[in-house]
Design a protein around this motif. Structure first.
Motif, PDB file in Angstrom:
ATOM      1  N   MET A 136       0.727  -1.204   0.055  1.00 42.98           N
ATOM      2  CA  MET A 136      -0.149  -0.088   0.203  1.00 42.98           C
ATOM      3  C   MET A 136       0.960   1.067   0.007  1.00 42.98           C
ATOM      4  O   MET A 136       0.510   2.248  -0.673  1.00 42.98           O
ATOM      5  CB  MET A 136      -0.878   0.142   1.256  1.00 42.98           C
ATOM      6  N   SER A 137       2.091   1.207   0.614  1.00 41.12           N
ATOM      7  CA  SER A 137       2.811   2.539   0.576  1.00 41.12           C
ATOM      8  C   SER A 137       3.428   2.643  -0.788  1.00 41.12           C
ATOM      9  O   SER A 137       3.596   3.753  -1.263  1.00 41.12           O
ATOM     10  CB  SER A 137       3.915   2.061   1.839  1.00 41.12           C
ATOM     11  N   VAL A 140       0.498   4.012  -2.822  1.00 38.85           N
ATOM     12  CA  VAL A 140       0.145   5.383  -2.735  1.00 38.85           C
ATOM     13  C   VAL A 140       1.097   6.409  -2.955  1.00 38.85           C
ATOM     14  O   VAL A 140       1.148   7.571  -3.848  1.00 38.85           O
ATOM     15  CB  VAL A 140       0.011   5.576  -1.039  1.00 38.85           C
ATOM     16  N   CYS A 160     -13.379   3.380  -0.469  1.00 38.48           N
ATOM     17  CA  CYS A 160     -12.302   2.696   0.111  1.00 38.48           C
ATOM     18  C   CYS A 160     -13.066   1.940   1.172  1.00 38.48           C
ATOM     19  O   CYS A 160     -13.837   2.299   1.950  1.00 38.48           O
ATOM     20  CB  CYS A 160     -11.177   3.309   0.856  1.00 38.48           C
ATOM     21  N   GLN A 164      -8.579   0.816   4.751  1.00 36.78           N
ATOM     22  CA  GLN A 164      -7.591   1.352   3.892  1.00 36.78           C
ATOM     23  C   GLN A 164      -7.678   2.759   3.977  1.00 36.78           C
ATOM     24  O   GLN A 164      -6.501   3.644   3.662  1.00 36.78           O
ATOM     25  CB  GLN A 164      -7.771   0.914   2.594  1.00 36.78           C
ATOM     26  N   GLY A 168      -4.463   5.235   4.570  1.00 38.34           N
ATOM     27  CA  GLY A 168      -4.047   6.207   3.655  1.00 38.34           C
ATOM     28  C   GLY A 168      -3.991   7.402   4.294  1.00 38.34           C
ATOM     29  O   GLY A 168      -3.063   8.576   4.046  1.00 38.34           O
ATOM     30  N   LEU A 173      -2.715  11.158   3.212  1.00 38.07           N
ATOM     31  CA  LEU A 173      -3.830  11.608   2.244  1.00 38.07           C
ATOM     32  C   LEU A 173      -4.969  12.110   3.308  1.00 38.07           C
ATOM     33  O   LEU A 173      -5.172  11.927   4.288  1.00 38.07           O
ATOM     34  CB  LEU A 173      -4.111  10.313   1.312  1.00 38.07           C
ATOM     35  N   LEU A 350     -10.003   8.909  -0.242  1.00 40.44           N
ATOM     36  CA  LEU A 350      -8.971   9.610   0.127  1.00 40.44           C
ATOM     37  C   LEU A 350      -8.610  10.458  -0.861  1.00 40.44           C
ATOM     38  O   LEU A 350      -8.834  10.092  -2.191  1.00 40.44           O
ATOM     39  CB  LEU A 350      -7.804   8.378   0.164  1.00 40.44           C
TER      40      LEU A 350
END
Length: 395
Positions: A136-137, A140, A160, A164, A168, A173, A350
């Motif tokens: 996920m990092s 993003v 989302c 999550q 985020g 975000l 987000l």
């Protein structure tokens, strides 16, 4: 973990990746041939949008699928699109676009991590089990870097999951809250069991509406899997065109989408049809997840009292109870759903905005909006249809 091992790639089409590879991140829970949590980020659904021309050139939804590889293995993916408008998203940012452009900026194109035309909560950052945090990092960071490098105004990830969304937000975000109306299955044995949980007045009203709906002079049936036939999609296309023309001006999905879905997604769909004299006059299309039934489209060629409520809401509840599903998500908006057993539920998105001063203004707006959404959910829940402690409600 050595960041040099991570590679971020952008794919212009899902045909560039196998379904097995994409779905290893999109729906790892379905590896045992079971259902995905939801079908909307599966390779088959997103590819159907592409192959049918529902997304792609001329639609304002240009695929830019984001993928993350670690030593050649896919560990994360996101259904991302370059958008030239804000249609088909259901998390409205038209006022942001107007404000930004009135100040001399260029809001479009923007990057949208979403399932096109689908206001259903689900994973937007698709992650291989065991690699969730790093995946996920990287997704993003990859989306933000892509936007910054190409001077794109913003990145948005809509509908989302809550976890999550919170992850985020921790990455910087901006978090936005909205609401929908969802029906929750409290272990009901049948529809009468659900009705027993309602106040007397609401219970009587629903019974009255169901009786009115079923008096249209025909029969209602739910079709899924092998029971679905091409002629059913011919009828539903007529319904969908009418609804799409009235709501959006032009239907989002093409006719070919339903043909492809018939071939690749028949087990993922439940089509509720009202037929009179053997001829379909109205229909509601649902998609089936592992725990949730997702109400998506409705249309008709004849108008009958309460038939919309019956096909879209009450038959969806019937189906969910029969299949042991935990909830029904009935789509965007609609306070009229409250009286029919669907309760207000918070949804999440987000956002990242390139311009710092504009981002600050958006952040203040979102803080005020979140408070308003929370208050509205509290008020609407209090006005819900379920029985209160008043003894009269139990009579």
């Amino acid at each position: 973990m050595d960041q040099a091992q991570i590679e971020v790639r952008v794919l212009g089409s899902l045909s560039q990746i196998t379904s097995a590879e994409w779905d290893s991140c999109a729906c790892p829970e379905a590896a045992d041939w079971g259902r995905p949590l939801d079908p909307f980020t599966t390779h088959r659904f997103l590819l159907a949008l592409e192959e049918s021309g529902s997304v792609g050139p001329g639609t304002g939804w240009q695929p830019q699928y984001l993928t993350v590889y670690l030593d050649g293995m896919l560990i994360g993916a996101a259904p991302m699109y370059a958008k030239s408008h804000s249609q088909g998203e259901y998390i409205f940012d038209h006022n942001w676009a107007h404000a930004y452009e009135n100040a001399g900026g260029r809001y479009y194109p923007k990057l949208q991590i979403a399932v096109p035309f689908t206001p259903a909560t689900g994973r937007r950052f698709l992650l291989r089990p065991g690699y969730q945090a790093v995946g996920m990092s990287a997704l993003v960071q990859g989306a933000v870097q892509l936007a910054a490098d190409n001077q794109v105004s913003s990145v948005h990830a809509t509908f989302c999951t809550e976890d999550q969304a919170l992850a985020g937000a921790q990455m910087g975000l901006m978090l936005r809250h909205s609401q929908q109306f969802h029906w929750l299955n409290d272990g009901y044995a049948d529809f009468d069991g659900f009705l027993a949980a309602l106040s007397s007045r609401k219970r009587k009203n629903i019974r009255k509406e169901r009786a009115q709906a079923c008096a249209f002079g025909g029969e209602i049936r739910a079709l899924t899997g092998d029971d679905l036939r091409p002629e059913h999609w011919d009828a539903f296309w007529e319904f969908y065109q009418d609804t799409g023309a009235r709501k959006w001006g032009v239907p989002y999905l093409t006719r070919q989408f339903f043909d492809i879905a018939q071939e690749t997604m028949a087990d993922d769909m439940a089509l509720v049809l009202a037929e009179r004299g053997g001829y379909p006059i109205a229909g509601a299309l649902n998609f089936i997840g592992r725990e949730t039934l997702y109400g998506r489209y409705w249309g008709c060629v004849e108008h009958h009292a309460c038939l919309h409520f019956e096909l879209c809401y009450y038959r969806a509840i019937d189906f969910a109870i029969a299949q042991g599903l935990a909830r029904v998500e009935a789509g965007a908006q609609g306070e009229h759903k409250l009286a029919r057993g669907y309760l207000p539920t918070r949804t999440h998105s987000l956002h990242w905005v390139n311009d710092p001063s504009f981002a600050d203004a958006i952040k203040k707006y979102l803080d005020a909006e979140a408070q308003a959404v929370g208050e509205e959910i509290e008020i609407l829940t209090d006005y819900g249809p379920f029985r209160k402690s008043n003894p009269e409600e139990h009579q």
